[in-house]
Structures are given as structure tokens and as C-alpha cells.
Design a protein around this motif. Structure first.
Motif, PDB file in Angstrom:
ATOM      1  N   ASP A 464       0.791  -1.238   0.000  1.00 60.64           N
ATOM      2  CA  ASP A 464       0.000   0.000   0.000  1.00 60.64           C
ATOM      3  C   ASP A 464       0.821   1.287   0.000  1.00 60.64           C
ATOM      4  O   ASP A 464       0.255   2.373  -0.089  1.00 60.64           O
ATOM      5  N   GLY A 465       2.140   1.162   0.152  1.00 56.25           N
ATOM      6  CA  GLY A 465       2.957   2.360   0.089  1.00 56.25           C
ATOM      7  C   GLY A 465       3.023   3.128   1.405  1.00 56.25           C
ATOM      8  O   GLY A 465       2.606   2.636   2.464  1.00 56.25           O
ATOM      9  N   LEU A 466       3.485   4.380   1.313  1.00 58.83           N
ATOM     10  CA  LEU A 466       3.796   5.188   2.493  1.00 58.83           C
ATOM     11  C   LEU A 466       3.355   6.638   2.295  1.00 58.83           C
ATOM     12  O   LEU A 466       3.524   7.205   1.209  1.00 58.83           O
ATOM     13  N   ILE A 467       2.782   7.200   3.339  1.00 54.32           N
ATOM     14  CA  ILE A 467       2.471   8.634   3.382  1.00 54.32           C
ATOM     15  C   ILE A 467       3.205   9.230   4.590  1.00 54.32           C
ATOM     16  O   ILE A 467       3.062   8.757   5.716  1.00 54.32           O
ATOM     17  N   VAL A 468       4.021  10.262   4.332  1.00 53.26           N
ATOM     18  CA  VAL A 468       4.717  10.969   5.409  1.00 53.26           C
ATOM     19  C   VAL A 468       4.132  12.379   5.497  1.00 53.26           C
ATOM     20  O   VAL A 468       4.089  13.096   4.491  1.00 53.26           O
ATOM     21  N   ALA A 469       3.661  12.741   6.696  1.00 47.98           N
ATOM     22  CA  ALA A 469       3.109  14.078   6.913  1.00 47.98           C
ATOM     23  C   ALA A 469       4.016  14.836   7.879  1.00 47.98           C
ATOM     24  O   ALA A 469       4.199  14.412   9.026  1.00 47.98           O
ATOM     25  N   VAL A 470       4.601  15.955   7.406  1.00 46.21           N
ATOM     26  CA  VAL A 470       5.559  16.724   8.207  1.00 46.21           C
ATOM     27  C   VAL A 470       4.930  18.068   8.597  1.00 46.21           C
ATOM     28  O   VAL A 470       4.457  18.813   7.735  1.00 46.21           O
ATOM     29  N   VAL A 471       4.948  18.328   9.915  1.00 49.96           N
ATOM     30  CA  VAL A 471       4.345  19.563  10.428  1.00 49.96           C
ATOM     31  C   VAL A 471       5.305  20.216  11.422  1.00 49.96           C
ATOM     32  O   VAL A 471       5.919  19.522  12.244  1.00 49.96           O
ATOM     33  N   THR A 472       5.409  21.552  11.366  1.00 51.75           N
ATOM     34  CA  THR A 472       6.202  22.297  12.352  1.00 51.75           C
ATOM     35  C   THR A 472       5.253  23.130  13.201  1.00 51.75           C
ATOM     36  O   THR A 472       4.441  23.895  12.668  1.00 51.75           O
ATOM     37  N   ILE A 473       5.334  22.949  14.542  1.00 51.76           N
ATOM     38  CA  ILE A 473       4.421  23.686  15.421  1.00 51.76           C
ATOM     39  C   ILE A 473       5.217  24.460  16.472  1.00 51.76           C
ATOM     40  O   ILE A 473       6.355  24.119  16.785  1.00 51.76           O
ATOM     41  N   ASP A 485       3.552  19.368   5.070  1.00 53.31           N
ATOM     42  CA  ASP A 485       4.113  18.848   3.829  1.00 53.31           C
ATOM     43  C   ASP A 485       3.795  17.352   3.772  1.00 53.31           C
ATOM     44  O   ASP A 485       4.029  16.621   4.744  1.00 53.31           O
ATOM     45  N   VAL A 486       3.278  16.902   2.646  1.00 52.18           N
ATOM     46  CA  VAL A 486       2.879  15.496   2.503  1.00 52.18           C
ATOM     47  C   VAL A 486       3.723  14.838   1.420  1.00 52.18           C
ATOM     48  O   VAL A 486       3.799  15.337   0.287  1.00 52.18           O
ATOM     49  N   ILE A 487       4.373  13.729   1.798  1.00 57.03           N
ATOM     50  CA  ILE A 487       5.236  12.984   0.866  1.00 57.03           C
ATOM     51  C   ILE A 487       4.623  11.598   0.654  1.00 57.03           C
ATOM     52  O   ILE A 487       4.281  10.907   1.612  1.00 57.03           O
ATOM     53  N   SER A 488       4.474  11.234  -0.591  1.00 61.73           N
ATOM     54  CA  SER A 488       3.921   9.912  -0.920  1.00 61.73           C
ATOM     55  C   SER A 488       4.973   9.066  -1.607  1.00 61.73           C
ATOM     56  O   SER A 488       5.640   9.517  -2.533  1.00 61.73           O
ATOM     57  N   ARG A 489       5.129   7.842  -1.141  1.00 63.93           N
ATOM     58  CA  ARG A 489       6.037   6.878  -1.778  1.00 63.93           C
ATOM     59  C   ARG A 489       5.304   5.547  -1.939  1.00 63.93           C
ATOM     60  O   ARG A 489       4.927   4.920  -0.967  1.00 63.93           O
ATOM     61  N   GLY A 490       5.098   5.140  -3.185  1.00 60.86           N
ATOM     62  CA  GLY A 490       4.449   3.855  -3.438  1.00 60.86           C
ATOM     63  C   GLY A 490       2.957   3.858  -3.181  1.00 60.86           C
ATOM     64  O   GLY A 490       2.328   2.789  -3.191  1.00 60.86           O
ATOM     65  N   ILE A 530      -3.746  12.181  13.908  1.00 60.23           N
ATOM     66  CA  ILE A 530      -3.485  12.371  12.472  1.00 60.23           C
ATOM     67  C   ILE A 530      -3.571  11.032  11.735  1.00 60.23           C
ATOM     68  O   ILE A 530      -4.206  10.913  10.678  1.00 60.23           O
ATOM     69  N   LYS A 531      -2.941   9.994  12.296  1.00 56.92           N
ATOM     70  CA  LYS A 531      -2.924   8.672  11.648  1.00 56.92           C
ATOM     71  C   LYS A 531      -4.345   8.121  11.499  1.00 56.92           C
ATOM     72  O   LYS A 531      -4.720   7.620  10.439  1.00 56.92           O
ATOM     73  N   GLU A 532      -5.134   8.214  12.560  1.00 55.78           N
ATOM     74  CA  GLU A 532      -6.476   7.621  12.518  1.00 55.78           C
ATOM     75  C   GLU A 532      -7.376   8.351  11.527  1.00 55.78           C
ATOM     76  O   GLU A 532      -8.123   7.717  10.765  1.00 55.78           O
ATOM     77  N   LYS A 533      -7.314   9.683  11.544  1.00 54.99           N
ATOM     78  CA  LYS A 533      -8.156  10.462  10.623  1.00 54.99           C
ATOM     79  C   LYS A 533      -7.759  10.212   9.168  1.00 54.99           C
ATOM     80  O   LYS A 533      -8.618  10.038   8.294  1.00 54.99           O
ATOM     81  N   ILE A 548       1.241   5.267   7.442  1.00 54.99           N
ATOM     82  CA  ILE A 548       1.192   6.720   7.666  1.00 54.99           C
ATOM     83  C   ILE A 548       2.189   7.085   8.759  1.00 54.99           C
ATOM     84  O   ILE A 548       2.114   6.558   9.875  1.00 54.99           O
ATOM     85  N   LEU A 549       3.113   7.982   8.439  1.00 53.54           N
ATOM     86  CA  LEU A 549       4.132   8.421   9.392  1.00 53.54           C
ATOM     87  C   LEU A 549       4.023   9.933   9.609  1.00 53.54           C
ATOM     88  O   LEU A 549       4.539  10.721   8.809  1.00 53.54           O
TER      89      LEU A 549
END
Length: 555
Positions: A464-473, A485-490, A530-533, A548-549
Motif C-alpha cells: 500500500d505504500g507510504l504517506i509521510v506528513a511533516v508539520v512544524t508547530i 508537507d505530505v510525501i507519498s512513496r508507493g 493524524i494517523k487515525e483520521k 502513515i508516518l
């Protein structure tokens, strides 16, 4: 008066049952342990990224002071392949015949263990003794020279371990026929337990002799007077390699060898006198362009379709020295190991695409006994108890049924699982608990550092691949300063899924706003939310569940 408990003999399989490969069995009595064979298995399709599979030796590590040594029956990978990994943890001697130990030594050189290797060479017909055990080595036939069965004399009775064997009355080595007279002699003394090779327990009749292939190969060479001949087989099948060399010599062809393991085995076998190489017949693979096609035979690895093997690289035009061309005749002299059928088929298809002719019919005979050969050995040995070994469950069950057909009582037959303990006295046998056992994965230089959780993650990523969500707070206020920022791989190609990515970003915004309103600052809670939503949203939109990371950086 204190009564001391009489020790019982224990037989503990640590590998080789309900699987092909990874053969290892512990024989234990009182304060002594013998380890029979020390093999590896090749990874199954779902073991992503894994190079090799070896037995779990936790039990041996916990009892290392008892171990007298590793006793090897022959030099195939599924019986010797794990020796380097075990010797890194256990400083114990290794017993085996000359060729078997020669092949082990090759492996130890690759692991820088050859200088500390404690090897004891044994011969068929000879024996070695310990306090509680005496082991006699009995000559057998198999697809590799120097194969032996083990007759183990213990305080409670005689144990026979067949090793891998077949009954071949006309073996490649001429007069070195399986020593049936010795088995009959042992049987007349009374055998407590018999552990026997079950690989071909489902196959009726008798196995063909290795020498029956001489005529087959000769006919192929006669029919290929203008063709270059490429032959793939197991590197450790020394007898088969000798047959190819004999055919090449008869038809005045040069022999080139490709594949690191094939070169290593050939070098060792020649050095020890197990391969007869006619003068001036062997050439370096870099010299093949100096000869015409009808002057060449190339012996190579890759009969199992292994992706990095020499034949696979030839088929995929990735081999540096050899390019498959129209007119080449490729002989596959091996039967695919269960599970390898797809990879072999893929290589064969690629060979055909390049114009080669692939020959697979009647080019291989098994090195394992069929039903009538098994019946003969059972009848000679006449064991009180029987333990089928070396095979998947269906092979063990078929062998169990065969023993029943010869008159054995089902209560005297034990189909074991890896880690189970069989305890024996002179009159009874029973299963008595389990010990730690299983699979240890070798991945690159890592041994055992990849477990089921890592394999599960690899499967997840591959499916199913990978979704990386990067947030600065902001650390104090929890307000988002940058991203997401959202990065998709596969998973999806971002440029073609901009709407989906915008929706993902909006959901992350919503989660962070909710957390800020609730005055939540805990990373774990924010990441989990974030992961569950995202998981729920992406499943509704795509019916896929990528890994989801969420990555949260505080400033």
C-alpha cells in the motif's frame, strides 16, 4: 536414601521439519549434546528483503557447555549453510567427511572464521566416541560425494540418522555403493529409533541412477553440434558437474564456469580429488570469445531462478561476459525446489525470448530415496520407534504412512514439529515439552535483527505504500508554523493526485486545530489522531491503507 533420576535421551529438531531446508537436530543425553547438521533455507516469497533463513539456536546457546560438536552428513547448503553463523556464537568443533568440510571451509573464509575453525575429518566406516555417545559413519549415495548416514550408540539404544540418501547401485564413483550390509548389521543388533529422509516419500517406485543421465547428456551433445551449450545446476551437485565435464571432454569442447558458488565448489572438489578435470579443458569465462559456439560448454549457477545467479543475469542481459543468443542450448539440470517454480519459469521465458532452446526433460534425477528405497532401508533397520525428518508436513505424513504399511504401530511413529522434545528410554518414547526454536532471518550483514514486525512493515509498504506528513508547530502555543508537507512513496503519484493531497493537508489542519482548541500538546496524541483520521479518509477515497508516518517538529 536419595533416588537419582535416570537421564533420558532427547531428540530435539531445531529445523528441517514441515519445511525444506534448515536441517538441524539435537541429540542430548545427560551432560552431552550432539548437533546433527547445520543448514539454511532460502527465503519464501513473503520474506521481503531476506537473504537467508537459519535455525534459532537459543537452546544451544543456553546449553553451550554440553555441546560436543556439529556432525555433518553431507555438503549441501540445507545441511551446512548455517555453520558460519553458528560458529560465530558457539566455539565448537565440526565433524564431517573431507569434501563436506572442504565446502564448509570455503564458507568460513568468507566470514573470516577459517583460522579458528576446529575441523575433524571423518570417513565412512570409521567412528568417533564421546562419554555417552559413539557415532559410526555409514556410506550412502546422494547427489554429492562423501555423504554419510549416522549410527549413534547411546546409553538407551542405537539411533540411526539416514542423512539425505538414495539407493544407487551404479553411482558416479563406481564402487562406492550405499553400505546396505552395514545397515542390515545394525538392524540385527536392534535399533531404538530411526530418523529418515522424507523428501521423496510421496513418490512411488525407485529413483533412477545418477549414471542414467550420461546417455541423456550424450544425446543432447550429439544433437547440438553447432550450438553453444549452457548448463545450469546446483553448485554443490559435484557428481552432475563431473558428468558435464565428461560429456564436454568426449565431444571435444572447452568448459567455462560461471557463478561464484560454482567456482568455489569446483575449486574445492578438484583440490580434494573429487572432480577429474582433463588437461587443458577448463578455460576462464573471459576467454569464451576466442572459441566458436560448437567448442564451448558453460556450466553455471541459477537452476532455481535466483535473481542474482549467473543464469538469471544472462537471461536479463546483465552478465558481463556472457550474452544469451539465438541458437544457444540451455540445459536446466535440476528440479525447482517447492516455491521456486515462478522464478524458474520467469528465467526460462527470458531465455526463450532471446532465441535460446531450453531443455528440462529427463535432465535431472533426484538424490532422495523414493518409496521402494525407503521400504528397503526400513526393512533392514527394523526400528522400534520412527521419526520422519527432512520435508514438509505432507512428506512426513506420507513417510509415516509408509512405515505403517510395513507393520509399524502408529503409536511408535512420531511426526515432530520444530522445537518439540522427544524423550526416549530403552522401552518407551514420548513427546515431553518444547524448547525455543524457529526462524532467524539473515538480511545483509544483519543476523536476527529483522523479525516478524519488520517483515510485516515491509509487506505493508510493498502492498500500500507510504504517506509521510511533516508539520512544524510552536512549542508553547501549539500553533502550526509550517506545513503540512505530505510525501507519498508507493501510494499515489503526487502530481497526478493534487486534489487528494490537498484534502489530506486539510485533514491534518483540522486535527491540529482540534488539538490546539483542547490545549493538547502531547506528541503521541497528536500523531495518533493524524494517523487515525488519515487512515479513515484514505480508505474511503482509495480503498487502500498506506503506512502513515506523521512527523512533528517543535520550535
Amino acid at each position: 536414601m536419595l533416588l537419582t533420576k535416570t537421564p533420558r535421551l532427547k531428540i530435539i529438531p531445531l529445523g528441517g521439519l514441515e519445511e525444506i531446508g534448515k536441517n538441524m537436530t539435537v541429540i542430548e543425553y545427560d551432560d552431552e549434546i550432539l548437533v546433527i547438521d547445520c543448514g539454511l533455507a532460502f527465503p519464501e516469497d513473503d520474506m521481503l528483503g531476506i537473504d537467508l533463513v537459519i535455525p534459532d539456536i537459543t537452546y544451544l546457546n543456553n546449553n553451550k557447555e554440553k555441546i560436543k560438536g556439529i556432525i555433518l552428513t553431507h555438503g549441501h547448503e540445507d545441511h551446512i549453510g548455517a555453520v558460519p553463523y553458528v560458529l560465530k556464537e558457539l566455539d565448537i568443533p565440526v565433524y564431517g567427511t573431507r569434501l563436506t568440510l572442504g565446502l564448509v571451509e570455503n564458507k568460513l573464509k568468507e566470514h573470516d572464521l577459517d583460522k579458528t575453525f576446529k575441523k575433524i575429518v571423518v570417513e565412512a566406516g570409521k567412528s568417533i566416541s564421546f562419554k555417552n555417545f559413539k557415532i559410526e559413519f555409514v556410506r550412502t549415495n546422494h547427489s554429492i560425494a562423501d555423504s554419510v548416514a549416522l549410527v549413534i550408540y547411546t546409553p538407551v539404544g542405537i539411533i540411526v540418522h539416514s542423512g539425505d540418501f538414495k539407493i544407487d547401485y551404479t553411482p558416479i564413483e563406481g564402487n562406492k555403493v550405499i553400505d546396505l550390509a552395514k545397515f542390515a548389521e545394525i538392524g540385527s543388533k536392534g535399533v531404538l529409533a530411526f530418523m529418515c529422509d522424507s523428501t521423496n516419500a510421496e513418490r512411488r517406485g525407485y529413483n533412477l541412477s545418477e549414471t542414467s543421465l550420461d546417455k541423456v547428456f550424450d544425446e543432447i551433445f550429439v544433437q547440438s553440434k553447432t550450438n553453444r551449450i549452457i548448463i545450469a545446476t546446483f553448485a554443490s551437485n559435484v557428481y552432475r558437474i563431473q558428468q558435464f565435464i565428461n560429456a564436454a571432454s568426449k565431444h571435444k569442447r572447452k568448459v567455462a564456469v560461471s557463478g561464484r558458488s560454482m567456482l568455489n565448489v569446483l575449486s574445492t572438489a578438484m583440490e580434494l580429488g573429487y572432480i577429474n578435470m582433463p588437461e587443458n579443458i577448463l578455460i576462464d569465462v573471459n576467454e569464451i570469445n576466442r572459441f566458436s559456439d560448437n567448442q564451448l560448454v558453460i556450466i553455471t549457477t541459477g537452476s532455481q531462478g535466483e535473481p542474482m545467479s549467473a543464469l538469471s543475469r544472462m537471461a536479463n542481459s546483465e552478465h558481463r561476459q556472457i550474452e544469451i543468443k539465438a541458437g544457444d542450448k540451455v540445459i536446466l539440470s535440476a528440479t525447482p525446489i517447492p516455491g521456486n517454480e515462478k522464478t524458474v519459469s520467469k528465467v526460462v521465458n527470458e531465455l526463450y525470448k532471446k532465441g535460446a532452446e531450453v531443455v528440462t526433460d529427463d535432465t535431472h534425477v533426484s538424490g532422495h530415496a523414493c518409496q521402494e528405497e525407503l521400504k528397503l532401508l526400513h526393512t533392514l533397520i527394523k526400528p522400534k520407534f520412527f521419526i520422519p525428518v527432512h520435508g514438509e508436513y505432507r512428506h512426513l505424513k506420507a513417510h509415516s504412512d509408509l512405515a505403517k504399511s510395513l507393520g509399524m504401530n502408529s503409536k511408535d511413529i512420531f511426526i515432530m514439529s520444530i522445537g518439540e522434545v522427544l524423550e526416549l528410554t530403552a522401552t518407551e518414547a514420548k513427546k515431553a515439552g518444547i524448547v525455543p526454536a524457529g526462524k532467524v532471518f539473515v538480511d545483509g550483514l544483519g543476523v536476527g535483527d529483522v523479525g516478524n514486525i519488520v517483515i510485516r512493515d515491509r509487506k505493508h509498504l510493498s502492498q500500500d505504500g507510504l504517506i509521510v506528513a511533516v508539520v512544524t508547530i510552536d512549542k508553547k502555543t501549539g500553533i502550526m508554523l509550517a506545513g503540512p508537507d505530505v510525501i507519498s512513496r508507493g501510494f499515489v503519484y503526487v502530481r497526478e493526485s493534487e486534489t487528494l493531497m490537498d484534502d489530506v493537508k486539510a485533514i491534518i489542519h483540522e486535527v491540529l486545530d482540534e488539538c490546539q482548541n483542547m490545549n493538547v500538546r502531547e506528541w503521541f496524541y497528536i500523531k495518533t489522531s493524524i494517523k487515525e483520521k488519515l487512515k479513515e479518509f484514505l480508505w474511503k477515497q482509495t480503498k487502500r491503507s498506506p503506512m502513515i508516518l506523521p512527523i512533528i517538529m517543535e520550535v
